[in-house]
Design a protein around this motif. Structure first.
Motif, PDB file in Angstrom:
ATOM      1  N   UNK A 192       0.825  -1.166   0.125  1.00 57.33           N
ATOM      2  CA  UNK A 192       0.110  -0.017   0.158  1.00 57.33           C
ATOM      3  C   UNK A 192       0.713   1.232  -0.065  1.00 57.33           C
ATOM      4  N   UNK A 193       2.018   1.283   0.807  1.00 59.67           N
ATOM      5  CA  UNK A 193       2.878   2.428   0.855  1.00 59.67           C
ATOM      6  C   UNK A 193       3.437   2.834  -0.160  1.00 59.67           C
ATOM      7  N   UNK A 194       3.743   1.720  -1.145  1.00 59.71           N
ATOM      8  CA  UNK A 194       4.380   2.078  -2.462  1.00 59.71           C
ATOM      9  C   UNK A 194       3.659   3.066  -3.182  1.00 59.71           C
ATOM     10  N   UNK A 195       2.157   3.058  -3.182  1.00 56.99           N
ATOM     11  CA  UNK A 195       1.335   4.100  -3.902  1.00 56.99           C
ATOM     12  C   UNK A 195       0.781   5.215  -3.138  1.00 56.99           C
ATOM     13  N   UNK A 196       1.036   5.214  -1.699  1.00 59.20           N
ATOM     14  CA  UNK A 196       0.394   6.146  -1.028  1.00 59.20           C
ATOM     15  C   UNK A 196       1.365   6.771  -0.286  1.00 59.20           C
ATOM     16  N   UNK A 197       1.248   8.404  -0.363  1.00 60.72           N
ATOM     17  CA  UNK A 197       2.407   9.011   0.487  1.00 60.72           C
ATOM     18  C   UNK A 197       1.769  10.429   0.583  1.00 60.72           C
ATOM     19  N   UNK A 198       2.099  11.074   1.653  1.00 62.55           N
ATOM     20  CA  UNK A 198       1.696  12.179   2.213  1.00 62.55           C
ATOM     21  C   UNK A 198       2.344  13.333   1.988  1.00 62.55           C
ATOM     22  N   UNK A 199       1.822  14.658   1.848  1.00 63.47           N
ATOM     23  CA  UNK A 199       2.503  15.821   1.768  1.00 63.47           C
ATOM     24  C   UNK A 199       1.942  16.781   2.592  1.00 63.47           C
ATOM     25  N   UNK A 200       2.384  17.893   2.805  1.00 60.78           N
ATOM     26  CA  UNK A 200       2.076  18.671   3.662  1.00 60.78           C
ATOM     27  C   UNK A 200       0.709  19.424   3.500  1.00 60.78           C
ATOM     28  N   UNK A 201       0.439  19.362   2.024  1.00 57.10           N
ATOM     29  CA  UNK A 201      -0.946  19.918   1.747  1.00 57.10           C
ATOM     30  C   UNK A 201      -2.108  18.714   1.651  1.00 57.10           C
ATOM     31  N   UNK A 207       4.703  12.811   5.165  1.00 58.28           N
ATOM     32  CA  UNK A 207       5.849  11.935   4.491  1.00 58.28           C
ATOM     33  C   UNK A 207       7.210  12.665   4.112  1.00 58.28           C
ATOM     34  N   UNK A 208       6.935  13.978   3.614  1.00 55.71           N
ATOM     35  CA  UNK A 208       8.081  14.743   3.251  1.00 55.71           C
ATOM     36  C   UNK A 208       9.085  14.970   4.298  1.00 55.71           C
ATOM     37  N   UNK A 209       8.512  15.532   5.225  1.00 56.98           N
ATOM     38  CA  UNK A 209       9.072  15.831   6.549  1.00 56.98           C
ATOM     39  C   UNK A 209       9.510  14.767   7.507  1.00 56.98           C
ATOM     40  N   UNK A 210       8.603  13.782   7.531  1.00 58.18           N
ATOM     41  CA  UNK A 210       8.300  12.672   8.305  1.00 58.18           C
ATOM     42  C   UNK A 210       7.902  13.039   9.682  1.00 58.18           C
ATOM     43  N   UNK A 211       6.840  13.707   9.833  1.00 59.52           N
ATOM     44  CA  UNK A 211       6.290  14.480  11.121  1.00 59.52           C
ATOM     45  C   UNK A 211       4.847  14.023  11.107  1.00 59.52           C
TER      46      UNK A 211
END
Length: 118
Positions: free
Chosen positions: A18-27, A47-51
Motif C-alpha cells: 500500500x505504501x508504495x502508492x500512498x504518500x503524504x505531503x504537507x498539503x 511523509x516529506x518531513x516525516x512528522x
C-alpha cells in the motif's frame, strides 16, 4: 503464537504494498490507521518531513473498550476535527495493511462525515 506472528508479518507486507502508492505531503497528508485487539489509533502524517501532524486513539479519548466499531467512529470523528483545526481538508487514506472492513471502514466513514475528503 506462531500463527499470530505470521499474520502480522503478512499484514506488514501488505502495508508495504500500500505504501508504495500512498504518500503524504504537507498539503495532502496521509491518514494512517493501526488497530489492535484492544484499541484503534489514527495519525495524520507528512511523509516529506516525516512528522506526525495530528493523532488520535481510544486511549487519548479515554474510551474503555477500543476494540469495537463505536470507538473507531469516535476516533475518526476526533481526527477529522483535529485536521480541521490545522486547516487540513484532504488526506490520503492508508489502511495499514488491514482489510477495508469493520473498524477500519467505520473510522474512515466517520472522518468523511466530519469533513475530511479522501
Amino acid at each position: 503464537m506462531i500463527k499470530k506472528e505470521a499474520n502480522n508479518v503478512a499484514r506488514k507486507r501488505r502495508h508495504l504494498r500500500v505504501r508504495k502508492n500512498v504518500s503524504g505531503t504537507k498539503e495532502v497528508p496521509r491518514l494512517n490507521v493501526f488497530r489492535s485487539n484492544s484499541g484503534i489509533y489514527a495519525q495524520v502524517i507528512d511523509d516529506v518531513t516525516g512528522k506526525t501532524l495530528a493523532s488520535s486513539s481510544n486511549l487519548e479519548l479515554k474510551i474503555k473498550n477500543g476494540g469495537n466499531v463505536e470507538a473507531a467512529k469516535l476516533v475518526g470523528k476526533d481526527i477529522a476535527e483535529k485536521c480541521k483545526k490545522l486547516k487540513i481538508k484532504q488526506v490520503v487514506f492508508d489502511r495499514g495493511g488491514y482489510q477495508y472492513h469493520g473498524r477500519i471502514s467505520a473510522l474512515a466513514d466517520a472522518a468523511r462525515e466530519a469533513g475530511l475528503e479522501f
